[in-house]
Design a protein around this motif. Structure first.
Motif, PDB file in Angstrom:
ATOM      1  N   LEU A 100      -9.430  -3.971  -8.231  1.00  0.00           N
ATOM      2  CA  LEU A 100      -8.714  -4.175  -8.303  1.00  0.00           C
ATOM      3  C   LEU A 100      -7.739  -3.865  -8.175  1.00  0.00           C
ATOM      4  O   LEU A 100      -6.569  -3.476  -8.004  1.00  0.00           O
ATOM      5  N   HIS A 101      -8.056  -3.565  -6.451  1.00  0.00           N
ATOM      6  CA  HIS A 101      -6.960  -3.152  -6.087  1.00  0.00           C
ATOM      7  C   HIS A 101      -6.065  -1.871  -6.978  1.00  0.00           C
ATOM      8  O   HIS A 101      -5.268  -1.777  -6.474  1.00  0.00           O
ATOM      9  N   LYS A 128      -5.840   6.288 -10.344  1.00  0.00           N
ATOM     10  CA  LYS A 128      -5.385   4.864 -11.149  1.00  0.00           C
ATOM     11  C   LYS A 128      -6.322   4.849 -12.441  1.00  0.00           C
ATOM     12  O   LYS A 128      -6.072   4.126 -13.519  1.00  0.00           O
ATOM     13  N   TYR A 129      -7.282   3.787 -11.947  1.00  0.00           N
ATOM     14  CA  TYR A 129      -7.818   3.380 -12.339  1.00  0.00           C
ATOM     15  C   TYR A 129      -8.910   4.092 -13.678  1.00  0.00           C
ATOM     16  O   TYR A 129      -9.289   3.477 -14.864  1.00  0.00           O
ATOM     17  N   PHE A 130      -9.459   5.414 -13.199  1.00  0.00           N
ATOM     18  CA  PHE A 130      -9.914   6.439 -15.062  1.00  0.00           C
ATOM     19  C   PHE A 130      -8.283   6.248 -15.685  1.00  0.00           C
ATOM     20  O   PHE A 130      -8.920   6.497 -17.037  1.00  0.00           O
ATOM     21  N   LEU A 131      -7.432   7.099 -15.182  1.00  0.00           N
ATOM     22  CA  LEU A 131      -6.403   6.892 -16.124  1.00  0.00           C
ATOM     23  C   LEU A 131      -6.261   6.031 -16.994  1.00  0.00           C
ATOM     24  O   LEU A 131      -6.056   5.806 -18.333  1.00  0.00           O
ATOM     25  N   SER A 168       1.168  -1.399  -0.398  1.00  0.00           N
ATOM     26  CA  SER A 168       0.087   0.243   0.385  1.00  0.00           C
ATOM     27  C   SER A 168       0.850   1.554   0.313  1.00  0.00           C
ATOM     28  O   SER A 168       1.945   1.112  -0.186  1.00  0.00           O
ATOM     29  N   GLU A 169       0.367   2.173  -0.397  1.00  0.00           N
ATOM     30  CA  GLU A 169       0.957   3.223  -0.090  1.00  0.00           C
ATOM     31  C   GLU A 169       1.073   3.819   0.751  1.00  0.00           C
ATOM     32  O   GLU A 169       0.443   3.878   1.929  1.00  0.00           O
ATOM     33  N   GLN A 170       2.254   4.719   0.506  1.00  0.00           N
ATOM     34  CA  GLN A 170       2.518   4.909   2.742  1.00  0.00           C
ATOM     35  C   GLN A 170       2.333   6.661   3.020  1.00  0.00           C
ATOM     36  O   GLN A 170       2.343   7.172   1.896  1.00  0.00           O
ATOM     37  N   LYS A 171       1.646   6.258   3.971  1.00  0.00           N
ATOM     38  CA  LYS A 171       0.955   7.949   5.247  1.00  0.00           C
ATOM     39  C   LYS A 171       2.205   8.454   5.207  1.00  0.00           C
ATOM     40  O   LYS A 171       2.677   8.764   6.914  1.00  0.00           O
ATOM     41  N   THR A 172       3.025   9.307   4.479  1.00  0.00           N
ATOM     42  CA  THR A 172       4.273  10.250   4.682  1.00  0.00           C
ATOM     43  C   THR A 172       3.450  11.357   5.588  1.00  0.00           C
ATOM     44  O   THR A 172       4.802  12.067   6.748  1.00  0.00           O
ATOM     45  N   ILE A 173       2.246  11.838   4.855  1.00  0.00           N
ATOM     46  CA  ILE A 173       2.290  13.599   5.414  1.00  0.00           C
ATOM     47  C   ILE A 173       1.849  12.851   6.945  1.00  0.00           C
ATOM     48  O   ILE A 173       0.442  13.025   7.675  1.00  0.00           O
ATOM     49  N   LEU A 210     -10.866   6.775  -1.926  1.00  0.00           N
ATOM     50  CA  LEU A 210     -11.377   5.284  -2.289  1.00  0.00           C
ATOM     51  C   LEU A 210     -10.275   4.226  -3.144  1.00  0.00           C
ATOM     52  O   LEU A 210     -10.146   5.216  -3.955  1.00  0.00           O
ATOM     53  N   LYS A 211     -10.741   3.267  -3.317  1.00  0.00           N
ATOM     54  CA  LYS A 211     -10.637   2.355  -3.941  1.00  0.00           C
ATOM     55  C   LYS A 211     -11.264   1.428  -4.829  1.00  0.00           C
ATOM     56  O   LYS A 211     -12.405   1.256  -4.022  1.00  0.00           O
TER      57      LYS A 211
END
Length: 113
Positions: free
Chosen positions: A79-80, A85-88, A12-17, A74-75
């Motif tokens: 498709l995870h 990214k899905y719309f792109l 998963s993407e990192q929560k950096t903020i 939202l995810k």
């Protein structure tokens, strides 16, 4: 060979903020806030009544807030993928469709006469 379980989710993407938001989510929040900051005061000034101006400002802000929430947070679980990214991928799909042929010699109907 030993197997070691990693205690965090590496996919998963990192929560950096502040450990709450990722950089991608922060960009969506800042962009949505800038858009709202740009047009909400003009919507509010169109009406002399404060109550009506406030209500219409809130109503006009709902589509931007919904877009920021959907694209940023939202995810698509099946498709995870995040929805941006899905719309792109969906938009780029039309460019990937073409006439595919096997071999290097074009067919007669493909050649312009």
């Amino acid at each position: 060979m030993r197997k070691v379980t990693v205690p965090i989710d590496m996919a998963s993407e990192q929560k950096t903020i502040l450990g709450i938001f990722s950089k991608r989510q922060l960009i969506y929040l800042v962009t949505g806030g800038a858009i709202l900051y740009a047009y909400i005061p003009t919507v509010f000034q169109f009406f002399s009544n404060l109550f009506v101006g406030f209500i219409l400002s809130v109503i006009s802000a709902i589509p931007i807030l919904a877009a920021v929430f959907i694209l940023g947070f939202l995810k698509k679980q099946k498709l995870h993928l995040n929805y941006d990214k899905y719309f792109l991928i969906k938009i780029g799909y039309k460019n990937q469709i073409g006439i595919w042929r096997k071999g290097s010699k074009p067919k007669d109907w493909m050649v312009n006469k």
